[in-house]
Design an enzyme around this catalytic site. Structure first.
Site, PDB file in Angstrom:
ATOM      1  N   LYS A   1       0.819  -1.213   0.000  1.00 36.22           N
ATOM      2  CA  LYS A   1       0.000   0.000   0.000  1.00 36.22           C
ATOM      3  C   LYS A   1       0.858   1.272   0.000  1.00 36.22           C
ATOM      4  O   LYS A   1       0.432   2.316  -0.455  1.00 36.22           O
ATOM      5  CB  LYS A   1      -0.978  -0.008   1.165  1.00 36.22           C
ATOM      6  CG  LYS A   1      -2.065  -1.062   0.951  1.00 36.22           C
ATOM      7  CD  LYS A   1      -3.211  -0.959   1.915  1.00 36.22           C
ATOM      8  CE  LYS A   1      -4.348  -1.889   1.530  1.00 36.22           C
ATOM      9  NZ  LYS A   1      -3.970  -3.325   1.654  1.00 36.22           N
TER      10      LYS A   1
HETATM   11  C1  LIG Z   1      -4.607  -4.336   1.014  1.00 36.58           C
HETATM   12  C2  LIG Z   1      -3.926  -5.649   0.934  1.00 36.58           C
HETATM   13  C3  LIG Z   1      -4.344  -6.658   0.034  1.00 36.58           C
HETATM   14  C4  LIG Z   1      -5.558  -6.502  -0.849  1.00 36.58           C
HETATM   15  O1  LIG Z   1      -5.381  -5.548  -1.858  1.00 36.58           O
HETATM   16  P1  LIG Z   1      -6.643  -4.948  -2.659  1.00 36.58           P
HETATM   17  O2  LIG Z   1      -6.106  -3.847  -3.463  1.00 36.58           O
HETATM   18  O3  LIG Z   1      -7.625  -4.489  -1.599  1.00 36.58           O
HETATM   19  O4  LIG Z   1      -7.213  -6.062  -3.474  1.00 36.58           O
HETATM   20  C5  LIG Z   1      -3.609  -7.826  -0.020  1.00 36.58           C
HETATM   21  N1  LIG Z   1      -2.543  -8.034   0.780  1.00 36.58           N
HETATM   22  C6  LIG Z   1      -2.106  -7.100   1.661  1.00 36.58           C
HETATM   23  C7  LIG Z   1      -0.932  -7.405   2.521  1.00 36.58           C
HETATM   24  C8  LIG Z   1      -2.777  -5.874   1.761  1.00 36.58           C
HETATM   25  O5  LIG Z   1      -2.358  -4.958   2.658  1.00 36.58           O
END
Ligand SMILES: *Cc1c(COP(=O)(O)O)cnc(C)c1O
Length: 471
Positions: free
Chosen positions: A113
């Protein structure tokens, strides 16, 4: 470039107008009117670029209301080896013949993220300064999103963050990451309750339009188009690393929750990046896997939403899915509204199984899916350590398991690494009997002084706290 709403609102907007907004006024999600097409000459030129310049090139196709020199400076300041650990920013490593892991988790909070949120922080600061405005970001987190937002916004002028989280429910490492931030513009609010209480509070505050306007409340949730756009870049960067020339196809596997990450892959593919297949990996919360297998999209209730060992994929509905669905139904806003407003609103589900469009999901758009369980996750973590001396986190493990079901001879399979194992130590210990390695800069963070206030699960208490802390 203009942006439209998936639900057919007649207004068109520019990038900086939607940057600080959430949903479109009709409840839809913003998408560009068209996907810019990348020709062979452009792709050849991009192959040679360092990450920050590649990011600038891609962002420029979608952002025409920030002067090029400024946008270039923002990209350069965001994607540095200092922040992301290497010059490649998203280094690719081969795990076994034809299977690669693209490292997206070496940013400040050790989850992918950061790739988008770090850019968002710099874009927010830039745009708020230009408007002479301020923004108070209110959010709810059970882990990755909140910490990524705080590390992106810390010390940024014009921005304050008020992040609610369920008291005592995040891992000690995640709590330490967030609560050890001493920046004056970052406010951690531990709510005595569960994650749903935090989300309800954010909703209640946002629904109080008077308060929202007076205190300039905004969000940074995953439906923000700028976040999705930032993620498009690493599909290109992963593609260039996995291939020697631009005539070769690549497949990607994406551990998925709210469908933001894999939707960025869809956008890259629509721009002309030679991606053959996009594998959507889910955990026991398999809303998306069910859709890609059956054509039925069924939102889960709270009782049907499982708490799993890949918690960042624990979703009841996938908030970005509407973007892909819009393309799937041929960008027919009326049809989209029927599915997402009428069918989902009335019955909590829609059914495209008999619709010709559903075949396009796999055919024209290259989507397939799979689902993992806790046992799969542990087995994959063990197997990956044993055979390749590599530690993967539980989410990336879900990706690896799904990827192996869709290997195609001669086509590199790139699995997106979405977090580092240290964030989810308890599951690693369960799988392997020992703690994962900890990057040096996180040594001893649990012992640092914590900056957090505890409040009851009450929107009025949170409003009073926000009011007090905005002078
Ligand atoms: C947010 C997140 C996801 C999911 O990603 P999306 O964009 O919501 O599909 C998967 N793995 C981790 C570690 C995350 O922080």
């Amino acid at each position: 470039m203009n942006y439209l709403s998936t639900r057919g609102h007649p207004d068109r907007k520019r990038f900086c107008e939607i940057l600080l907004e959430g949903l479109a006024p009709d409840g839809g999600l913003y998408l560009p009117e068209t996907y810019p097409q990348v020709d062979a000459a452009t792709l050849a030129r991009w192959r040679e670029l360092p990450y920050a310049e590649l990011a600038f090139e891609i962002l420029s196709l979608y952002i025409d209301d920030i002067p090029a020199a400024d946008l270039k400076a923002i990209s350069a300041k965001t994607y540095t080896a200092e922040v992301f650990g290497t010059d490649e920013i998203v280094p690719l490593r081969e795990l076994e013949d034809g299977v690669y892991i693209e490292a997206l988790s070496n940013g400040p909070t050790l989850a992918f993220k950061d790739m988008a949120m770090q850019l968002l922080g710099n874009l927010f600061e830039y745009e708020l300064a230009r408007r002479g405005a301020e923004l108070n970001i209110l959010g709810a987190t059970s882990g990755d999103t909140g910490s990524a937002a705080e590390y992106a916004m810390r010390g940024k002028k014009g921005v304050r963050v008020f992040m609610t989280s369920p008291d005592g429910r995040m891992s000690p490492f995640q709590q330490a990451q967030m609560f050890s931030l001493q920046d004056e513009n970052i406010h951690n609010i531990a709510i005595t309750g569960v994650f749903d209480d935090c989300q309800d509070i954010v909703k209640a505050v946002s629904n109080d339009l008077g308060f929202k306007r007076k205190y300039r409340i905004g969000t940074v949730n995953s439906i923000n188009w700028a976040r999705l756009l930032a993620q498009v870049v690493y599909y290109f960067a992963g593609y260039f690393q996995a291939t020697a020339s631009n005539d070769k196809p690549v497949n990607f596997t994406v551990p998925s929750g709210n469908f933001g990450n894999v939707c960025a892959g869809h956008v890259a593919r629509m721009m002309g990046l030679p991606v053959q297949t996009l594998v959507v990996a889910t955990n026991e919360n398999d809303v998306l896997d069910e859709f890609f297998r059956t054509g039925i999209y069924r939102v889960r209730g709270a009782a049907d939403t499982h708490e799993t060992s890949s918690p960042s994929m624990d979703i009841s509905k996938a908030s970005n899915f509407e973007r892909f669905a819009f393309d799937l139904v041929g960008r027919d806003a009326r049809k989209l509204r029927k599915l997402f407003v009428e069918d989902l609103g009335l019955e909590g589900r829609f059914d495209l199984s008999a619709d010709a469009a559903f075949k396009d999901a796999a055919g024209r758009f290259g989507f397939v899916s799979s689902r993992s369980t806790h046992a799969d996750r542990l087995a994959t973590i063990r197997d990956t350590e044993k055979r390749f001396a590599t530690l993967v986190d539980p989410h990336t493990a879900d990706g690896l398991k799904a990827a192996r079901e869709f290997l195609a001879p001669g086509v590199p399979m790139v699995v997106l690494e979405t977090a580092l194992p240290i964030k989810f130590a308890a599951t690693i210990v369960e799988a392997l009997g020992h703690e994962p390695d900890r990057p040096a800069k996180f040594e001893g963070i649990e012992a640092l002084p914590k900056r957090v206030v505890k409040l009851p699960a009450d929107a009025e208490a949170v409003k009073a706290y926000i009011a007090q802390n905005c002078d």
